[in-house]
Design an enzyme around this catalytic site. Structure first.
Site, mmCIF file in Angstrom:
data_model
loop_
_atom_site.group_PDB
_atom_site.id
_atom_site.type_symbol
_atom_site.label_atom_id
_atom_site.label_comp_id
_atom_site.label_asym_id
_atom_site.label_seq_id
_atom_site.Cartn_x
_atom_site.Cartn_y
_atom_site.Cartn_z
ATOM 1 N N ILE A 14 -44.845 -96.258 14.579
ATOM 2 C CA ILE A 14 -45.117 -95.970 13.169
ATOM 3 C C ILE A 14 -44.091 -96.641 12.266
ATOM 4 O O ILE A 14 -44.414 -97.083 11.158
ATOM 5 C CB ILE A 14 -45.201 -94.449 12.895
ATOM 6 C CG1 ILE A 14 -45.908 -94.211 11.566
ATOM 7 C CG2 ILE A 14 -43.831 -93.782 12.903
ATOM 8 C CD1 ILE A 14 -47.310 -94.720 11.492
ATOM 9 N N SER A 36 -31.750 -97.272 16.774
ATOM 10 C CA SER A 36 -32.786 -97.191 17.800
ATOM 11 C C SER A 36 -32.179 -97.712 19.086
ATOM 12 O O SER A 36 -31.502 -98.749 19.074
ATOM 13 C CB SER A 36 -33.995 -98.040 17.367
ATOM 14 O OG SER A 36 -35.191 -97.564 17.903
ATOM 15 N N ARG A 37 -32.422 -96.995 20.192
ATOM 16 C CA ARG A 37 -31.737 -97.358 21.431
ATOM 17 C C ARG A 37 -32.222 -98.684 21.990
ATOM 18 O O ARG A 37 -31.450 -99.448 22.561
ATOM 19 C CB ARG A 37 -31.943 -96.256 22.481
ATOM 20 C CG ARG A 37 -31.397 -94.908 22.062
ATOM 21 C CD ARG A 37 -32.047 -93.801 22.866
ATOM 22 N NE ARG A 37 -33.507 -93.869 22.786
ATOM 23 C CZ ARG A 37 -34.333 -93.038 23.391
ATOM 24 N NH1 ARG A 37 -33.854 -92.057 24.130
ATOM 25 N NH2 ARG A 37 -35.637 -93.173 23.260
ATOM 26 N N LYS A 90 -44.239 -86.924 10.150
ATOM 27 C CA LYS A 90 -44.985 -85.742 10.542
ATOM 28 C C LYS A 90 -45.069 -85.656 12.061
ATOM 29 O O LYS A 90 -45.054 -86.708 12.706
ATOM 30 C CB LYS A 90 -46.380 -85.691 9.912
ATOM 31 C CG LYS A 90 -47.241 -86.933 10.065
ATOM 32 C CD LYS A 90 -47.853 -87.377 11.334
ATOM 33 C CE LYS A 90 -48.407 -86.523 12.400
ATOM 34 N NZ LYS A 90 -49.024 -87.329 13.495
ATOM 35 N N ASP A 168 -51.254 -83.861 17.507
ATOM 36 C CA ASP A 168 -50.458 -84.911 16.847
ATOM 37 C C ASP A 168 -51.324 -85.630 15.809
ATOM 38 O O ASP A 168 -50.920 -85.733 14.646
ATOM 39 C CB ASP A 168 -49.861 -85.883 17.870
ATOM 40 C CG ASP A 168 -49.077 -86.986 17.177
ATOM 41 O OD1 ASP A 168 -47.959 -86.720 16.717
ATOM 42 O OD2 ASP A 168 -49.605 -88.106 17.057
HETATM 43 P P1 NAP Z 1 -43.083 -94.061 19.322
HETATM 44 O O1 NAP Z 1 -43.838 -95.352 19.247
HETATM 45 O O2 NAP Z 1 -42.873 -93.415 20.643
HETATM 46 O O3 NAP Z 1 -41.688 -94.342 18.599
HETATM 47 C C1 NAP Z 1 -40.687 -93.377 18.497
HETATM 48 C C2 NAP Z 1 -39.343 -94.058 18.672
HETATM 49 O O4 NAP Z 1 -38.336 -93.056 18.623
HETATM 50 C C3 NAP Z 1 -39.211 -94.739 20.008
HETATM 51 O O5 NAP Z 1 -39.577 -96.105 19.929
HETATM 52 C C4 NAP Z 1 -37.744 -94.554 20.378
HETATM 53 O O6 NAP Z 1 -37.018 -95.708 20.000
HETATM 54 C C5 NAP Z 1 -37.257 -93.406 19.506
HETATM 55 N N1 NAP Z 1 -36.919 -92.208 20.298
HETATM 56 C C6 NAP Z 1 -35.798 -91.466 20.162
HETATM 57 N N2 NAP Z 1 -35.795 -90.452 21.029
HETATM 58 C C7 NAP Z 1 -36.908 -90.548 21.752
HETATM 59 C C8 NAP Z 1 -37.461 -89.791 22.818
HETATM 60 N N3 NAP Z 1 -36.844 -88.706 23.305
HETATM 61 N N4 NAP Z 1 -38.660 -90.168 23.334
HETATM 62 C C9 NAP Z 1 -39.284 -91.255 22.857
HETATM 63 N N5 NAP Z 1 -38.821 -92.029 21.844
HETATM 64 C C10 NAP Z 1 -37.640 -91.663 21.297
HETATM 65 O O7 NAP Z 1 -43.774 -92.962 18.414
HETATM 66 P P2 NAP Z 1 -44.578 -93.167 17.028
HETATM 67 O O8 NAP Z 1 -46.017 -93.319 17.304
HETATM 68 O O9 NAP Z 1 -43.896 -94.177 16.217
HETATM 69 O O10 NAP Z 1 -44.424 -91.683 16.436
HETATM 70 C C11 NAP Z 1 -43.178 -91.226 15.927
HETATM 71 C C12 NAP Z 1 -43.493 -90.107 14.935
HETATM 72 O O11 NAP Z 1 -44.323 -90.647 13.901
HETATM 73 C C13 NAP Z 1 -44.269 -88.947 15.570
HETATM 74 O O12 NAP Z 1 -43.851 -87.734 15.025
HETATM 75 C C14 NAP Z 1 -45.711 -89.237 15.168
HETATM 76 O O13 NAP Z 1 -46.494 -88.056 15.051
HETATM 77 C C15 NAP Z 1 -45.508 -89.884 13.804
HETATM 78 N N6 NAP Z 1 -46.637 -90.749 13.423
HETATM 79 C C16 NAP Z 1 -47.168 -91.635 14.288
HETATM 80 C C17 NAP Z 1 -48.289 -92.384 13.907
HETATM 81 C C18 NAP Z 1 -48.930 -93.405 14.809
HETATM 82 O O14 NAP Z 1 -50.024 -93.900 14.477
HETATM 83 N N7 NAP Z 1 -48.317 -93.795 15.923
HETATM 84 C C19 NAP Z 1 -48.833 -92.217 12.653
HETATM 85 C C20 NAP Z 1 -48.212 -91.345 11.763
HETATM 86 C C21 NAP Z 1 -47.119 -90.616 12.169
HETATM 87 P P3 NAP Z 1 -35.720 -96.123 20.893
HETATM 88 O O15 NAP Z 1 -36.104 -95.989 22.333
HETATM 89 O O16 NAP Z 1 -35.451 -97.549 20.481
HETATM 90 O O17 NAP Z 1 -34.615 -95.188 20.494
#
Ligand code: NAP
Length: 308
Positions: A14, A36-37, A90, A168
């Site tokens: 996101i 970011s890690r 969110k 989610d």
């Molecule tokens: P994601 O792709 O998994 O990205 C989250 C990032 O957070 C990871 O790349 C990771 O980066 C970091 N992180 C830190 N601690 C972590 C852990 N314990 N487990 C996994 N990642 C961790 O997730 P996302 O889809 O971007 O979603 C993140 C948030 O945005 C969620 O709350 C989601 O509901 C919200 N959101 C997502 C979307 C969508 O379409 N994907 C839309 C709206 C809102 P590092 O490894 O580099 O630290």
């Protein structure tokens, strides 16, 4: 006033898809750091963690927490105590009760805490809210069905405790619902289906009501292949209003209505800039409360294990 210097924490899907382009297009705020890690951006200061960023003395005013909901509370607390404004993706946290201390910390430190609900900034939402302020709603049907393998590939955190599973995306529907209806709604029943190897549900049906007797039914599914559906249909005394494609489109009795262009995340950042300027916070927990109540009331079934 000089622009708000923002750091993104958690450069995942996101952050890349929405936060980066919205930030680049919003006056009054600029990206200066990433924590970011496993990911970095050319030309932007990089730190592995928020703690390292704060300890470095890098000049930032605010953070956008784009990490999974589990663990976000600790990051928000750390940022507020360091005197930074905070944007929460969110859902705002992994539990409802963890938010009150954060709201208190924002008040104590005089910083802005913004719990975002991006779907509330979809183009159909404010016109639907205005329509429903005049027309009496009689029944609401939410159909929120998407393919988790397409939209959340490899995101194990979604299946862990606090990851919300099908809620989610489903919480986006509830964020719209709680914005457009004239009265608050509450959960009256829920059925949740948990894969045998997961801690969060892969499908859910939900019944809600308001104090006037309005019935809301929601059907959420994470295994929808083929056409994807993010629809809310509201039967009213003036016709049936349908918000489709997550609030991108609006129709009345099948006739499309004119809407402004999509600008969910640009609107989030514009709102944040305004909140900071006015010294206010914006934290509405209603959608998360409904999800928590669904877990409280639910009948549970165990279904086939889920593998990506
Ligand atoms: P994601 O792709 O998994 O990205 C989250 C990032 O957070 C990871 O790349 C990771 O980066 C970091 N992180 C830190 N601690 C972590 C852990 N314990 N487990 C996994 N990642 C961790 O997730 P996302 O889809 O971007 O979603 C993140 C948030 O945005 C969620 O709350 C989601 O509901 C919200 N959101 C997502 C979307 C969508 O379409 N994907 C839309 C709206 C809102 P590092 O490894 O580099 O630290």
């Amino acid at each position: 006033m000089s622009p708000i210097r923002l750091a993104i924490v958690g450069l995942g899907k996101i952050a890349r898809d929405q936060h980066l382009p919205a930030l680049a297009a919003t006056p009054g705020i600029e990206l200066v750091a990433v924590a970011s890690r496993n990911a970095a951006l050319d030309g932007v200061a990089h730190f592995a963690t928020l703690a390292e960023l704060l300890a470095s003395g890098e000049a930032i005013d605010a953070v956008a927490l784009c990490t999974p909901p589990q663990g976000r509370r600790e990051l928000a607390e750390m940022a507020l105590r360091a005197g930074k404004h905070v944007i929460l993706e969110k859902p705002p946290g992994a539990t409802v009760s963890e938010l009150a201390p954060l709201v208190a910390a924002a008040q104590e430190t005089g910083r802005t805490l913004f719990a975002t609900w991006h779907s509330r900034f979809a183009p159909a939402v404010e016109p639907a809210r205005a329509f429903l302020a005049e027309a009496a709603p009689r029944a609401v049907t939410i159909t929120w069905k998407e393919d988790v393998r397409v939209w959340h590939p490899g995101q194990r955190w979604i299946w862990e405790p606090g990851g919300l599973g099908v809620f989610d995306p489903g919480i986006n529907a509830l964020s719209i619902l709680t914005r457009i209806l004239p009265l608050p709604v509450f959960v009256t029943g829920a059925d949740l289906a948990f894969p045998a190897n997961c801690a969060s549900p892969i499908a859910a049906t939900l019944d809600l009501a308001d104090a006037g007797g309005l019935a809301v039914h929601a059907d959420l599914d994470f295994l929808q292949t083929g056409p994807q559906t993010w629809d809310i249909a509201v039967e009213t005394d003036r016709g049936t209003l349908v918000l489709s494609k997550g609030g991108a489109l609006l129709s009345l009795d099948g006739q499309p209505l004119d809407l402004p262009p999509e600008a969910e995340y640009a609107s989030i950042y514009a709102h944040f800039v305004q909140l900071v300027a006015e010294g206010r916070s914006d934290v509405d927990l209603a959608p998360l409360q409904l999800v928590a109540d669904a877990f409280l009331l639910a009948r549970r079934t165990i279904v086939a294990p889920f593998h990506d």
